[in-house]
Write an enzyme that holds these catalytic residues in place. Structure first.
Site, PDB file in Angstrom:
ATOM      1  N   SER A  24      31.211   2.001  32.400  1.00 23.40           N
ATOM      2  CA  SER A  24      30.196   2.372  31.743  1.00 23.40           C
ATOM      3  C   SER A  24      29.277   2.935  33.509  1.00 23.40           C
ATOM      4  CB  SER A  24      29.572   1.422  30.999  1.00 23.40           C
ATOM      5  OG  SER A  24      30.612   1.331  30.328  1.00 23.40           O
ATOM      6  N   ARG A  28      27.373   6.225  34.692  1.00 22.53           N
ATOM      7  CA  ARG A  28      25.436   6.240  35.092  1.00 22.53           C
ATOM      8  C   ARG A  28      25.729   6.627  37.138  1.00 22.53           C
ATOM      9  NH1 ARG A  28      26.793   3.584  31.011  1.00 22.53           N
ATOM     10  NH2 ARG A  28      25.415   2.977  29.745  1.00 22.53           N
ATOM     11  N   SER A 169      22.899   0.325  20.632  1.00 19.60           N
ATOM     12  CA  SER A 169      24.261   1.215  21.589  1.00 19.60           C
ATOM     13  C   SER A 169      22.964   1.449  22.816  1.00 19.60           C
ATOM     14  CB  SER A 169      23.662   2.525  20.422  1.00 19.60           C
ATOM     15  OG  SER A 169      24.763   3.799  21.258  1.00 19.60           O
ATOM     16  N   ASP A 317      33.977  -3.196  23.049  1.00 21.45           N
ATOM     17  CA  ASP A 317      35.106  -2.828  23.169  1.00 21.45           C
ATOM     18  C   ASP A 317      36.480  -3.391  23.583  1.00 21.45           C
ATOM     19  OD1 ASP A 317      33.584  -0.158  23.498  1.00 21.45           O
ATOM     20  OD2 ASP A 317      33.735  -0.262  25.401  1.00 21.45           O
ATOM     21  N   ARG A 348      38.364   1.739  14.492  1.00 23.44           N
ATOM     22  CA  ARG A 348      39.430   0.938  15.447  1.00 23.44           C
ATOM     23  C   ARG A 348      39.642  -0.135  14.253  1.00 23.44           C
ATOM     24  NH1 ARG A 348      36.173   1.307  21.271  1.00 23.44           N
ATOM     25  NH2 ARG A 348      37.707   2.329  22.275  1.00 23.44           N
TER      26      ARG A 348
HETATM   27  C1  S3P Z   1      29.210   2.609  26.629  1.00 23.05           C
HETATM   28  C2  S3P Z   1      28.745   2.086  24.877  1.00 23.05           C
HETATM   29  C3  S3P Z   1      29.784   1.650  24.317  1.00 23.05           C
HETATM   30  C4  S3P Z   1      30.981   1.723  24.319  1.00 23.05           C
HETATM   31  C5  S3P Z   1      32.111   3.262  25.395  1.00 23.05           C
HETATM   32  C6  S3P Z   1      30.466   3.059  26.676  1.00 23.05           C
HETATM   33  C7  S3P Z   1      28.260   3.212  27.334  1.00 23.05           C
HETATM   34  O1  S3P Z   1      28.491   2.332  23.395  1.00 23.05           O
HETATM   35  O2  S3P Z   1      31.581   1.064  23.406  1.00 23.05           O
HETATM   36  O3  S3P Z   1      32.875   2.289  25.555  1.00 23.05           O
HETATM   37  O4  S3P Z   1      28.403   3.445  28.675  1.00 23.05           O
HETATM   38  O5  S3P Z   1      27.501   2.711  27.361  1.00 23.05           O
HETATM   39  P1  S3P Z   1      28.141   2.948  22.041  1.00 23.05           P
HETATM   40  O6  S3P Z   1      26.692   2.729  22.815  1.00 23.05           O
HETATM   41  O7  S3P Z   1      28.365   3.836  21.231  1.00 23.05           O
HETATM   42  O8  S3P Z   1      28.012   0.710  21.491  1.00 23.05           O
END
Ligand code: S3P
Length: 443
Positions: A24, A28, A169, A317, A348
């Protein structure tokens, strides 16, 4: 196709290891680097396929990204208004983060963009970003009545709104905050429960104010972002596979170093401790606005646990590997409020019930989660990742405690988030003989 074979039960996992950079945060850093003034130097970044997609999309939009695979990735920012129209379709591959975060940015650019992904990504819901972006004034469309990729975006002026997201999310929140950088007036997102906050932290690092009050996040419009060096901590979600492995394989004592410990990500630590796991945090420090530490795990018996509510986004996750821990624990584990798992890289909930079930675990589907009756002995067999990297790695850890050989079909997806998973597993569990093989299509 590739297949991963592992022989259990594994002898104790002993030693120290470092997992790759956080997925993540890497996404970014590349994306904000592209929008910043100046060159962003990124160290410790993840070279997985998902992050490569983010870099490739930046390049297609005219941003120079230099040094992929070398210790320092350099993103030569174009400034907030310096992206140019891509000549082709922007392909996010398997990466929901790339597709959703770029949708927010591209909704504000004065040109046309078409975004797509692989078969899995093209089945994942996009209405959750399309609807609020439209309320901001964006022209954005998706397949099947604006539900799925490919997305078409004709960027233009946006206005800030207050959006109460029905889902917790970080991808939705981040897409809207990034669009908000370009909007007239402040942009506010309210979440039902806090999701990971890496975008908020990194925006501040790039010099942009972000206001957080509980579940409400607000950004004002931006004039510019300033490039800063970024050091990416180890990915807690990758470490999680080794943490659980060391909990389960009797006699193990394993340290995972340099792991990101952002509290919006470490729900699994709390859950494992409630289950009875011995995990010690050592050397707590802060790196680029993110908490980091080393995790020492000692194997021991686990007991079942009940998981749900606001904790879910903090371990969203980690449910695949939590399911493996629960299968090995004494008693029942209930995972509720996890309906989001049905729209990840695979369904999942169905994948874990089906594939862990093949190994002999007692895993029942609920509409919003799983009920796992732990303690059954697992036996190695053939199973499948169903094209989902985290399912593949969770099955690999289950295989360490199963008796006999396990073959995990369709394992190449592991490269999306953890390209070195198999070599690292081989270092800490050589006797389990993890091997990637070409799959016999006729088997
Ligand atoms: C992520 C947010 C999550 C996560 C994904 C990475 C991110 O998804 O499951 O692996 O980097 O913002 P969601 O925002 O759909 O929950």
């Amino acid at each position: 196709m590739e297949c991963l074979s592992i022989r259990g039960p594994a002898p104790p996992l002993i030693g120290r290891l470092r997992v790759p950079g956080d997925k993540s945060i890497t996404h970014r850093a590349i994306l904000l680097g592209a929008l910043a003034d100046g060159t962003t130097e990124i160290r410790g970044y993840l070279t997985g396929d998902d992050c490569w997609r983010t870099a490739a999309i930046c390049r297609a939009l005219g941003v120079e990204v230099e040094g992929w695979g070398s210790p320092v990735l350099r993103v030569h920012g174009k400034g907030l208004r310096g992206l140019r129209e891509a000549e082709g379709i922007l392909d996010a591959g398997n990466s929901g983060t790339s597709l959703r975060l770029f949708s927010g940015v591209l909704a504000a650019q004065p040109f046309l963009s078409i975004l797509t992904g692989d078969a899995s990504l093209c089945r994942r819901p996009m209405g959750r970003i399309i609807q609020p972006l439209r309320q901001m004034g964006a022209s954005i469309w998706g397949r099947a009545g604006d539900q799925y990729p490919p997305l078409a975006i004709r960027g233009g002026p946006l206005r800030g709104i207050r959006h109460a997201s029905p889902v917790a999310s970080a991808q939705v929140k981040s897409a809207l905050l990034l669009a908000g950088l370009y909007a007239e007036g402040p942009m506010t997102v309210v979440e039902p429960a806090p999701s990971r906050d890496h975008t908020e932290r990194m925006l501040r690092g790039f010099g942009h104010p972000v206001e957080v009050a509980g579940r409400t996040v607000t950004v004002p419009p931006a004039r510019s972002l300033a490039a800063v060096p970024v050091e990416v901590p180890g990915d807690f979600s990758s470490a999680a596979f080794f943490l659980v492995a060391a909990c389960l394989v009797p006699g193990s004592r394993l340290t995972v170093t340099g792991v990101g410990l952002n509290p919006t990500r470490t729900g699994l630590l709390e859950v494992l401790r409630t289950m009875g796991a011995a995990i010690e945090v050592q050397g707590s420090r802060e790196v680029c606005g993110e908490p980091v530490g080393d995790l020492l795990v000692t194997a021991g018996p686990l007991r079942g646990v009940s998981v749900g509510g606001a904790l879910l986004p903090r371990l969203v996750d980690e449910i695949p590997i939590l399911a493996v821990a629960a299968a090995a624990a004494a008693g029942e584990t209930e995972i509720r409020d996890a309906g989001e798992l049905r729209v990840k890289e695979s369904d999942r909930i169905a994948a874990l019930a089906g594939e862990l079930g093949r190994l002999g675990a007692d895993v029942a589907e609920r509409p919003d989660g799983l009920t796992i009756r732990g303690g059954r002995a697992l036996a190695g067999t053939s199973c499948s990742s169903r094209g989902d990297h985290r399912v593949a790695m969770a099955l690999a850890i289950a295989a360490l405690v199963a008796r006999g050989g396990t073959r995990i079909a369709d394992s190449a997806c592991i490269r999306t988030s953890f390209p070195d998973f198999v070599p690292l597993l081989r270092t800490v569990a050589p006797a389990a003989d993890p091997q990637v093989e070409a799959e016999d299509q006729n088997a």
